[in-house]
Design an enzyme around this catalytic site. Structure first.
Site, PDB file in Angstrom:
ATOM      1  CD  GLU A 190      37.451  36.263  34.424  1.00  0.00           C
ATOM      2  OE1 GLU A 190      37.427  37.358  33.915  1.00  0.00           O
ATOM      3  OE2 GLU A 190      38.431  35.797  35.063  1.00  0.00           O
TER       4      GLU A 190
ATOM      5  CE  LYS B 198      42.756  31.524  40.440  1.00  0.00           C
ATOM      6  NZ  LYS B 198      44.093  31.889  39.748  1.00  0.00           N
TER       7      LYS B 198
ATOM      8  CD  GLU C  42      47.140  37.908  42.578  1.00  0.00           C
ATOM      9  OE1 GLU C  42      45.820  37.834  42.906  1.00  0.00           O
ATOM     10  OE2 GLU C  42      47.472  38.505  41.468  1.00  0.00           O
TER      11      GLU C  42
ATOM     12  CG  HIS D 151      43.860  41.432  38.885  1.00  0.00           C
ATOM     13  ND1 HIS D 151      43.759  41.213  40.261  1.00  0.00           N
ATOM     14  CD2 HIS D 151      45.000  40.472  38.359  1.00  0.00           C
ATOM     15  CE1 HIS D 151      44.655  40.412  40.574  1.00  0.00           C
ATOM     16  NE2 HIS D 151      45.139  39.975  39.663  1.00  0.00           N
TER      17      HIS D 151
ATOM     18  CE  LYS E  74      41.072  33.897  34.356  1.00  0.00           C
ATOM     19  NZ  LYS E  74      40.910  35.509  34.934  1.00  0.00           N
TER      20      LYS E  74
ATOM     21  CG  HIS F 242      46.271  43.592  34.453  1.00  0.00           C
ATOM     22  ND1 HIS F 242      45.209  42.472  34.146  1.00  0.00           N
ATOM     23  CD2 HIS F 242      47.125  42.673  35.066  1.00  0.00           C
ATOM     24  CE1 HIS F 242      45.495  41.153  34.587  1.00  0.00           C
ATOM     25  NE2 HIS F 242      46.778  41.404  35.029  1.00  0.00           N
TER      26      HIS F 242
ATOM     27  CG  HIS G  16      50.757  39.892  38.152  1.00  0.00           C
ATOM     28  ND1 HIS G  16      49.927  40.590  37.528  1.00  0.00           N
ATOM     29  CD2 HIS G  16      49.858  39.341  38.995  1.00  0.00           C
ATOM     30  CE1 HIS G  16      48.801  40.473  37.757  1.00  0.00           C
ATOM     31  NE2 HIS G  16      48.624  39.464  38.544  1.00  0.00           N
TER      32      HIS G  16
ATOM     33  NE  ARG H 292      38.869  31.944  37.149  1.00  0.00           N
ATOM     34  CZ  ARG H 292      39.512  30.982  36.594  1.00  0.00           C
ATOM     35  NH1 ARG H 292      39.052  29.896  36.049  1.00  0.00           N
ATOM     36  NH2 ARG H 292      40.984  31.041  36.545  1.00  0.00           N
TER      37      ARG H 292
ATOM     38  CG  ASN I 135      39.441  39.444  36.915  1.00  0.00           C
ATOM     39  OD1 ASN I 135      40.398  39.151  36.568  1.00  0.00           O
ATOM     40  ND2 ASN I 135      38.418  39.107  36.332  1.00  0.00           N
TER      41      ASN I 135
ATOM     42  NE  ARG J 125      42.936  20.324  15.985  1.00  0.00           N
ATOM     43  CZ  ARG J 125      43.091  19.447  14.818  1.00  0.00           C
ATOM     44  NH1 ARG J 125      43.579  18.193  15.156  1.00  0.00           N
ATOM     45  NH2 ARG J 125      43.098  19.941  13.656  1.00  0.00           N
TER      46      ARG J 125
END
Length: 352
Positions: free
Chosen positions: A223, A213, A173, A234, A131, A238, A253, A227, A231, A109
Site C-alpha cells: 500500500e 482487488k 465492498e 473507508h 492484510k 471507519h 463494516h 492499493r 480505501n 514469527r
C-alpha cells in the site's frame, strides 16, 4: 482468477484437503467464531484434513477483534503444541480472517495459514490481499501486519446461511470495487437484486470483485501507491464505524463503507468533478438498502478526530482516496477540515 492463491470452489472439502496436503504441516489448527462453528462447520465435516485438527473457538462480531481474543488464540496454539511447521485454517468472516491471520503471522514469527471465508465481506475483501489486524484503542485495524495466506478457498454455499444484513455488508465492498474499476461492473452491481437472487448467481460478480482487488494488490502489496484505491469510502467509513461502536450501537463494516462512500462521493464530486448522475445513482442505491446512520453537528469534531487517526494520513492532515470518474483514481487527496465538515453536512442532508 488472477490471484492463484484464491480458488473459486464448488467442493470446499476437496480443495481444503488438497491445500493442506500441499502444505504438509506437522499439526493443523482450525479457528472458528461461535456463529461460524455452528452454521458453517457442518459443510466441512467430510474434510479429512480437519478430522484431527485442534479446534480454537472465539466470540463473534467485531467487538471480539481485540488483544484479549488474539492472546487467547496464541495461548491455544501454544497449549496445543503448535510449531513453526503447523498450519492454522481460519473459517469465518472478516473478523476471523483478520485476527486469525494476525495470530498465525506472529506466532513463532509466523506459521502458514489458510482462509476459508464464510461471509460475502470476507470473500471479496478481508480474506484476500494479505492484510491482518486487530482493533486497538477504539480504532479499526490499528495493529496488524501484511502476511498473505497460502490459500483462500471461496465457496458460495457458505452464503446460504448468511442473513441479508451480512450479504449487504459484503456487497458494499463490491460497490466500491465497481467505482474504482469499470462502468460495466459498477452498472452490473447497480442492477443486481440481492433480495431475489439465489446466492449462486453472485458467483461471477464475486469472482470479478476478487480479481479487481487481486490486480491492485499485485501491483502494490504494501500500500505505497495504487492499493490506496481500496480505501475509497473507508476514511469516513471507519470514522462512522468507530463512532457507532463507541456510542454502543455498532454497525457492520460494510454498512460503514457504504455510508463512507456516500460521504466521499460528495468530496469526489465537489473537489474532483466526479459525475453527479453516477454519484446520485450510487447514493440512491445505498440509501435504499443500508438505512440510516445519524449524528448531529455536535459530533463533527469527534468524527473529524477519528479521521485524523486514519493510517493513510501524513503530517496531521486527513488523506482521502477519491475519484474523478469511475476507475479514475485521485489518491492522496488532502482535504481540509472545512471541506470535511461540508461532507458531514451533505451526508446528513442526503441520508436523513
Amino acid at each position: 482468477m488472477i490471484d492463484k492463491t484464491v480458488v473459486m470452489s464448488r467442493d470446499v472439502c476437496a480443495e481444503l484437503d488438497k491445500a493442506v496436503a500441499e502444505a504438509a504441516p506437522d499439526k493443523v489448527f482450525v479457528l472458528y467464531d461461535d456463529v461460524t462453528e455452528r452454521l458453517c462447520s457442518p459443510l466441512l465435516a467430510s474434510s479429512r484434513a480437519l478430522a484431527g485438527a485442534v479446534r480454537i473457538g472465539i466470540g463473534s462480531t467485531d467487538t471480539h477483534k481485540d488483544l484479549n481474543t488474539l492472546s487467547s488464540v496464541w495461548t491455544a496454539l501454544q497449549k496445543g503444541g503448535a510449531s513453526r511447521h503447523s498450519l492454522l485454517v481460519n473459517v469465518g468472516g472478516g473478523m476471523v480472517s483478520d485476527l486469525g491471520g494476525f495470530a498465525a503471522s506472529t506466532f513463532k514469527r509466523g506459521i502458514p495459514y489458510i482462509n476459508v471465508p464464510t461471509t460475502l465481506l470476507s470473500m471479496v475483501d478481508a480474506s484476500v490481499g494479505g492484510k491482518t489486524a486487530i482493533n486497538f484503542g477504539g480504532l479499526k485495524n490499528e495493529v496488524g501486519v501484511f502476511a498473505s495466506p497460502i490459500r483462500v478457498i471461496v465457496d458460495m454455499e457458505f452464503l446460504r446461511s448468511l442473513d441479508m444484513p451480512n450479504l449487504l455488508s459484503g456487497y458494499a465492498e463490491m460497490i466500491k470495487h465497481g467505482l474504482i474499476s469499470t462502468p460495466d461492473y459498477w452498472a452490473a452491481l447497480m442492477r443486481f437484486d440481492l433480495g431475489t437472487a439465489d446466492v449462486s448467481e453472485l458467483h461471477d460478480l464475486v469472482a470479478e470483485s476478487i480479481d479487481i482487488k487481486a490486480r491492485i494488490v499485485a501491483q502494490d502489496p504494501k500500500e505505497k501507491g495504487i492499493r490506496k484505491a481500496l480505501n475509497a469510502g473507508h476514511t469516513a467509513g471507519h470514522a462512522f464505524e468507530a463512532f457507532a461502536l463507541a456510542s454502543g450501537h455498532p454497525m457492520l463494516h460494510g454498512y460503514a463503507v457504504a455510508r463512507g462512500l456516500v460521504a466521499e462521493l460528495y468530496l469526489s464530486h465537489s473537489l474532483k468533478g466526479f459525475p453527479s448522475d453516477i454519484m446520485q445513482q450510487t447514493i440512491a442505491y445505498i440509501r435504499e438498502h443500508y438505512g440510516r446512520f445519524t449524528y448531529t453537528c455536535d459530533d463533527y469534531d469527534t468524527l473529524y478526530g477519528l479521521m485524523l487517526h486514519d493510517k493513510k494520513n501524513t503530517g496531521g492532515e486527513v488523506n482521502f482516496s477519491l475519484l474523478s470518474n469511475i476507475g479514475c483514481l485521485e489518491l492522496n487527496t488532502i482535504v481540509s477540515r472545512r471541506d470535511i465538515f461540508a461532507m458531514l453536512d451533505f451526508y446528513r442532508d442526503t441520508m436523513d
